[in-house]
Design a protein around this motif. Structure first.
Motif, PDB file in Angstrom:
ATOM      1  N   SER A 172       0.839  -1.192   0.000  1.00 28.56           N
ATOM      2  CA  SER A 172       0.000   0.000   0.000  1.00 28.56           C
ATOM      3  C   SER A 172       0.872   1.238   0.000  1.00 28.56           C
ATOM      4  O   SER A 172       2.096   1.177   0.064  1.00 28.56           O
ATOM      5  N   GLY A 173       0.240   2.401  -0.034  1.00 32.42           N
ATOM      6  CA  GLY A 173       0.994   3.641  -0.061  1.00 32.42           C
ATOM      7  C   GLY A 173       1.600   4.005   1.273  1.00 32.42           C
ATOM      8  O   GLY A 173       2.431   4.911   1.347  1.00 32.42           O
ATOM      9  N   VAL A 174       1.208   3.320   2.335  1.00 24.28           N
ATOM     10  CA  VAL A 174       1.745   3.602   3.666  1.00 24.28           C
ATOM     11  C   VAL A 174       3.004   2.768   3.877  1.00 24.28           C
ATOM     12  O   VAL A 174       2.942   1.538   3.943  1.00 24.28           O
ATOM     13  N   LEU A 175       4.140   3.423   4.005  1.00 24.38           N
ATOM     14  CA  LEU A 175       5.404   2.714   4.173  1.00 24.38           C
ATOM     15  C   LEU A 175       5.700   2.391   5.633  1.00 24.38           C
ATOM     16  O   LEU A 175       6.386   1.414   5.935  1.00 24.38           O
ATOM     17  N   PHE A 176       5.177   3.203   6.529  1.00 26.22           N
ATOM     18  CA  PHE A 176       5.383   2.949   7.950  1.00 26.22           C
ATOM     19  C   PHE A 176       4.203   3.488   8.723  1.00 26.22           C
ATOM     20  O   PHE A 176       3.659   4.535   8.410  1.00 26.22           O
TER      21      PHE A 176
END
Length: 206
Positions: A172-176
């Motif tokens: 997804s676009g959330v890396l952390f």
């Protein structure tokens, strides 16, 4: 003849990039001397409160989703059996025609061949109809899944003063995302509890 090429695995994605952005208090502030004044009993929000759910974990542990998969597999197996029976019947007719064609007049053989072609075309159309019906049922479960999660998260967010709930999964676009923002377990527990309460009366009647 080709066997039925229906969908073997049902993937119900919780498409919730941002499910909602709720404002939990009326922020129509009166202005005095250019300085906003908060309503009585409601303090101003210092920052936007964000949480997230892991969609993979949600799908793996949400009982509604697991039941939906099971129902869709049963429906798929039913459609495959129906198609297989029709296909075998037509194959038997074709084999019989090939064996006896030499004993038929040219006109009779041509008429029989045309009849078998119509049956073959009808069988192909029947296959497409079954696949379409399965996809429609899949879409119905998908809509229910999305609505269940969205409705619950609205209530959960209101109770916990959340402004935004995101989905987080590999790729997804959330890396952390900090574990402190993860509400997946709470959401799964709440969703399953609500699902069991709805499902229980149906089970008791059986």
């Amino acid at each position: 003849m080709k066997n039925l090429s229906l969908i073997l695995n049902v993937v119900l994605l919780v498409a919730v990039a941002v499910l909602f952005y709720l404002q939990f208090s009326s922020r129509n502030a009166a202005t005095a001397g250019g300085t906003p004044v908060a309503e009585a009993g409601v303090g101003p929000r210092a920052k936007t409160v964000i949480a997230y759910i892991n969609s993979d974990s949600l799908l793996n542990h949400y009982d509604f989703y697991k039941d939906a998969q099971q129902e869709l597999r049963k429906l798929e197996e039913k459609y495959e059996a129906e198609f297989s029976n029709r296909a075998k019947g037509l194959e038997s007719e074709i084999a019989s025609f090939q064996q006896n064609a030499g004993n038929m007049t040219m006109g009779a053989a041509r008429a029989r061949e045309e009849e078998l072609m119509r049956k073959r075309n009808n069988l192909m159309q029947y296959e497409q109809n079954l696949a379409q019906r399965l996809m429609q049922e899949q879409a119905r479960y998908n809509d229910s899944l999305y609505s269940n999660v969205q409705d619950y998260l609205k209530e959960y967010g209101n109770e916990n003063r959340l402004d935004v709930v995101l989905t987080y999964t590999k790729g997804s676009g959330v890396l952390f995302a900090s574990d402190s923002l993860d509400i997946t377990r709470d959401v799964i527990s709440g969703l399953n509890e609500r699902y069991r309460s709805v499902k229980a009366p149906k089970t008791e009647k059986k």
